[in-house]
Write a protein that holds these residues in place. Structure first.
Motif, PDB file in Angstrom:
ATOM      1  N   GLU A  45      -2.771   9.778   5.910  1.00  0.00           N
ATOM      2  CA  GLU A  45      -1.491   9.574   6.608  1.00  0.00           C
ATOM      3  C   GLU A  45      -0.357  10.190   5.785  1.00  0.00           C
ATOM      4  OE1 GLU A  45      -0.477   8.498   9.445  1.00  0.00           O
ATOM      5  OE2 GLU A  45      -2.255   7.538  10.265  1.00  0.00           O
ATOM      6  N   ALA A  46      -0.415   9.944   4.466  1.00  0.00           N
ATOM      7  CA  ALA A  46       0.641  10.447   3.585  1.00  0.00           C
ATOM      8  C   ALA A  46       0.641  11.967   3.542  1.00  0.00           C
ATOM      9  CB  ALA A  46       0.461   9.878   2.190  1.00  0.00           C
TER      10      ALA A  46
ATOM     11  N   VAL B  20      -9.476   2.102   3.973  1.00  0.00           N
ATOM     12  CA  VAL B  20      -8.007   2.010   4.016  1.00  0.00           C
ATOM     13  C   VAL B  20      -7.383   3.005   3.051  1.00  0.00           C
ATOM     14  CG1 VAL B  20      -6.027   0.517   3.552  1.00  0.00           C
ATOM     15  CG2 VAL B  20      -7.958  -0.382   4.814  1.00  0.00           C
ATOM     16  N   ARG B  21      -7.931   3.099   1.848  1.00  0.00           N
ATOM     17  CA  ARG B  21      -7.399   4.051   0.854  1.00  0.00           C
ATOM     18  C   ARG B  21      -7.409   5.476   1.415  1.00  0.00           C
ATOM     19  NH1 ARG B  21      -9.675   1.090  -3.414  1.00  0.00           N
ATOM     20  NH2 ARG B  21     -11.630   2.206  -3.342  1.00  0.00           N
TER      21      ARG B  21
ATOM     22  N   GLN C 235      -6.538  10.025  11.975  1.00  0.00           N
ATOM     23  CA  GLN C 235      -7.013   9.244  13.138  1.00  0.00           C
ATOM     24  C   GLN C 235      -8.463   8.824  12.958  1.00  0.00           C
ATOM     25  OE1 GLN C 235      -6.619   9.826  17.217  1.00  0.00           O
ATOM     26  NE2 GLN C 235      -4.803  11.110  17.084  1.00  0.00           N
TER      27      GLN C 235
ATOM     28  N   TRP D 284      -7.624   6.421   4.587  1.00  0.00           N
ATOM     29  CA  TRP D 284      -6.723   6.575   5.733  1.00  0.00           C
ATOM     30  C   TRP D 284      -5.264   6.730   5.274  1.00  0.00           C
ATOM     31  CZ3 TRP D 284      -3.703   2.108   7.795  1.00  0.00           C
ATOM     32  CH2 TRP D 284      -2.824   2.517   8.805  1.00  0.00           C
ATOM     33  N   MET D 285      -4.851   5.872   4.349  1.00  0.00           N
ATOM     34  CA  MET D 285      -3.455   5.925   3.887  1.00  0.00           C
ATOM     35  C   MET D 285      -3.148   7.255   3.199  1.00  0.00           C
ATOM     36  SD  MET D 285      -1.807   3.246   4.826  1.00  0.00           S
ATOM     37  CE  MET D 285      -0.416   2.947   3.758  1.00  0.00           C
ATOM     38  N   ALA D 286      -4.129   7.739   2.441  1.00  0.00           N
ATOM     39  CA  ALA D 286      -3.921   9.022   1.765  1.00  0.00           C
ATOM     40  C   ALA D 286      -3.764  10.141   2.795  1.00  0.00           C
ATOM     41  CB  ALA D 286      -5.099   9.313   0.846  1.00  0.00           C
TER      42      ALA D 286
ATOM     43  N   LEU E  64      -8.759   6.152  10.416  1.00  0.00           N
ATOM     44  CA  LEU E  64      -8.346   4.837  10.910  1.00  0.00           C
ATOM     45  C   LEU E  64      -9.463   4.204  11.740  1.00  0.00           C
ATOM     46  CD1 LEU E  64      -6.191   2.682  11.080  1.00  0.00           C
ATOM     47  CD2 LEU E  64      -5.186   3.869  13.018  1.00  0.00           C
TER      48      LEU E  64
ATOM     49  N   GLU F 177      -3.073  14.720  10.644  1.00  0.00           N
ATOM     50  CA  GLU F 177      -3.129  13.775  11.755  1.00  0.00           C
ATOM     51  C   GLU F 177      -4.543  13.516  12.271  1.00  0.00           C
ATOM     52  OE1 GLU F 177      -0.499  12.078  12.989  1.00  0.00           O
ATOM     53  OE2 GLU F 177       0.734  12.961  11.410  1.00  0.00           O
TER      54      GLU F 177
ATOM     55  N   ALA G 185      -2.295   5.619  -2.857  1.00  0.00           N
ATOM     56  CA  ALA G 185      -3.452   5.030  -2.191  1.00  0.00           C
ATOM     57  C   ALA G 185      -4.776   5.548  -2.728  1.00  0.00           C
ATOM     58  CB  ALA G 185      -3.371   5.300  -0.692  1.00  0.00           C
TER      59      ALA G 185
ATOM     60  N   TRP H 153       0.847  -1.196   0.000  1.00  0.00           N
ATOM     61  CA  TRP H 153       0.000   0.000   0.000  1.00  0.00           C
ATOM     62  C   TRP H 153       0.873   1.233   0.000  1.00  0.00           C
ATOM     63  CZ3 TRP H 153      -5.143   1.030  -0.251  1.00  0.00           C
ATOM     64  CH2 TRP H 153      -5.981  -0.092  -0.288  1.00  0.00           C
TER      65      TRP H 153
ATOM     66  N   PRO I 293       1.208   4.966   0.128  1.00  0.00           N
ATOM     67  CA  PRO I 293       0.314   6.077   0.447  1.00  0.00           C
ATOM     68  C   PRO I 293       0.173   7.066  -0.696  1.00  0.00           C
ATOM     69  CG  PRO I 293       1.896   5.742   2.203  1.00  0.00           C
ATOM     70  CD  PRO I 293       2.314   4.869   1.071  1.00  0.00           C
TER      71      PRO I 293
END
Lengths: 201, 181
Positions: free
Chosen positions: B18-19, B11-12, B27, B14-16, B30, B23, A196, A191, A193
């Motif tokens: 995070e990147a 998930v997509r 959170q 959240w990951m985006a 997630l 914050e 993503a 994955w 990011p």
């Protein structure tokens, strides 16, 4: 304490089997759900959940009713699972140092790179849910636990601190590190990011 | 296990986040990931297993219930005794009083009892009178003393007395000859 909980706790204390039964029906799933992700073995998790309930019910007379029953129960479940992990020292788990977590993340990253699987390759063969569960299982159990309590069970920071017996600041630090490590682990498993938002699974 | 579109989306996202370093939003995202995860359930035997483990040593099912049962039995016994006493008194007391009244020994006993009761009551009244006087005196003293000026004066006097006492003791000890010291 929630009104329903208070009623069933009173019933249980009065010797009613129904009281115990209802408390278990209410909390067996959340407790099991946290433990199974800490120990990564459904059979073992069931034994530990059972043990946690037995301990809780044997100590029910000493339960302070001003507290939240679920927090008290989760604290017992936490101690039961952590005690077990400390005794058995599961191979997949390190209870010692942060460095080992980072090393694990690096190892997974290297594995991912060395095998050169494309994200599509990786994730077309593995269910995302399983991938996430695996990544979660790779974290320190303390990290996995606070994450589950926070994000799955919806507990407040204060409740989590009470359950795991750690200062509030440590809980927040654990949550932050756990989140970052989980993201790194998923990234290591395909994955990216950066991609993503565009990735199609 | 079937593909879970809700989980994939979560998930997509959240990951985006995070990147991108957001914050707070990461959170929350997630949280959605975790809520989208399948919730594992224990087997149906868990409840029965716990109850079975509790029953052999009868803890706490019976042990915790015992005090409640004991209390209930105690209450029932007390109620029964009270009711029995009331009934017995109602049935037997008139006959007993009549029997005692007709006999000289009975009259003597009743006289003695009445005399003793009268004496006890008189003493009690005397004690209560003394108590009343003491209580009034105490109240008056407290009301008098409990003014800031008087309290300050009393404290100052006490402090000065202590200092004077220490000074006197010190002077007395210093004034003695070495052989007496």
């Amino acid at each position: 304490m929630a009104t329903g909980d208070a009623h069933w706790v009173s019933q249980a204390l009065a010797g009613s089997e129904d009281g115990y039964r209802r408390l278990m029906e209410l909390y067996q799933r959340p407790v099991f759900s946290v433990i199974v992700r800490m120990v990564r073995d459904a059979g073992l998790a069931e034994d530990l959940t059972q043990e946690a309930f037995v301990k809780a019910f044997r100590a029910l007379a000493s339960f302070d009713r001003k507290r939240k029953f679920s927090s008290w129960l989760f604290a017992i479940a936490h101690n039961t699972a952590i005690d077990y992990l400390r005794r058995k020292r599961l191979k997949t788990v390190s209870l010692d140092a942060e460095r080992e977590d980072d090393a694990e993340v690096r190892r997974l990253e290297n594995t991912a790179v060395s095998e050169q699987p494309s994200p599509e390759d990786v994730l077309s063969h593995r269910e995302l849910g399983r991938t996430l569960e695996d990544a979660l299982g790779t974290l320190r159990p303390e990290y996995a636990e606070v994450m589950l309590l926070r994000f799955q069970q919806g507990r407040s920071y204060e409740e989590i601190a009470e359950i795991v017996g750690l200062p509030l600041g440590t809980v927040k630090t654990h949550l932050f590190r756990a989140r970052k490590q989980l993201a790194k682990l998923l990234e290591a498993k395909g994955w990216n990011p950066g991609q993503a938002g565009r990735k199609r699974l | 296990m079937k593909r879970n579109p809700r989980l994939h989306r979560a998930v997509r996202r959240w990951m985006a986040l995070e990147a991108s370093g957001r914050e707070e939003r990461a959170q929350r995202a997630l949280g959605r990931v975790f809520r989208a995860l399948p919730d594992p359930a224990p087997s149906r035997e868990l409840v029965a297993g716990v109850l079975a483990r509790l029953k052999p040593d009868q803890v706490p099912l019976a042990a915790l219930a015992r005090p409640a049962r004991t209390r209930a039995l105690g209450r029932a016994a007390a109620a029964f005794l009270l009711l029995g006493s009331a009934l017995a008194t109602a049935i037997w007391l008139p006959a007993l009083v009549a029997a005692v009244r007709d006999q000289s020994v009975g009259v003597l006993i009743v006289d003695l009892g009445a005399g003793a009761l009268s004496m006890i009551l008189q003493r009690f009244a005397a004690v209560m009178t003394l108590w009343d006087v003491l209580a009034r005196a105490g109240t008056l003293a407290v009301e008098t003393i409990a003014t800031p000026q008087l309290l300050a004066f009393l404290l100052m006097s006490l402090l000065l007395s202590l200092i004077a006492f220490r000074f006197a003791v010190h002077t007395g000890v210093a004034g003695r000859s070495p052989s007496h010291a």
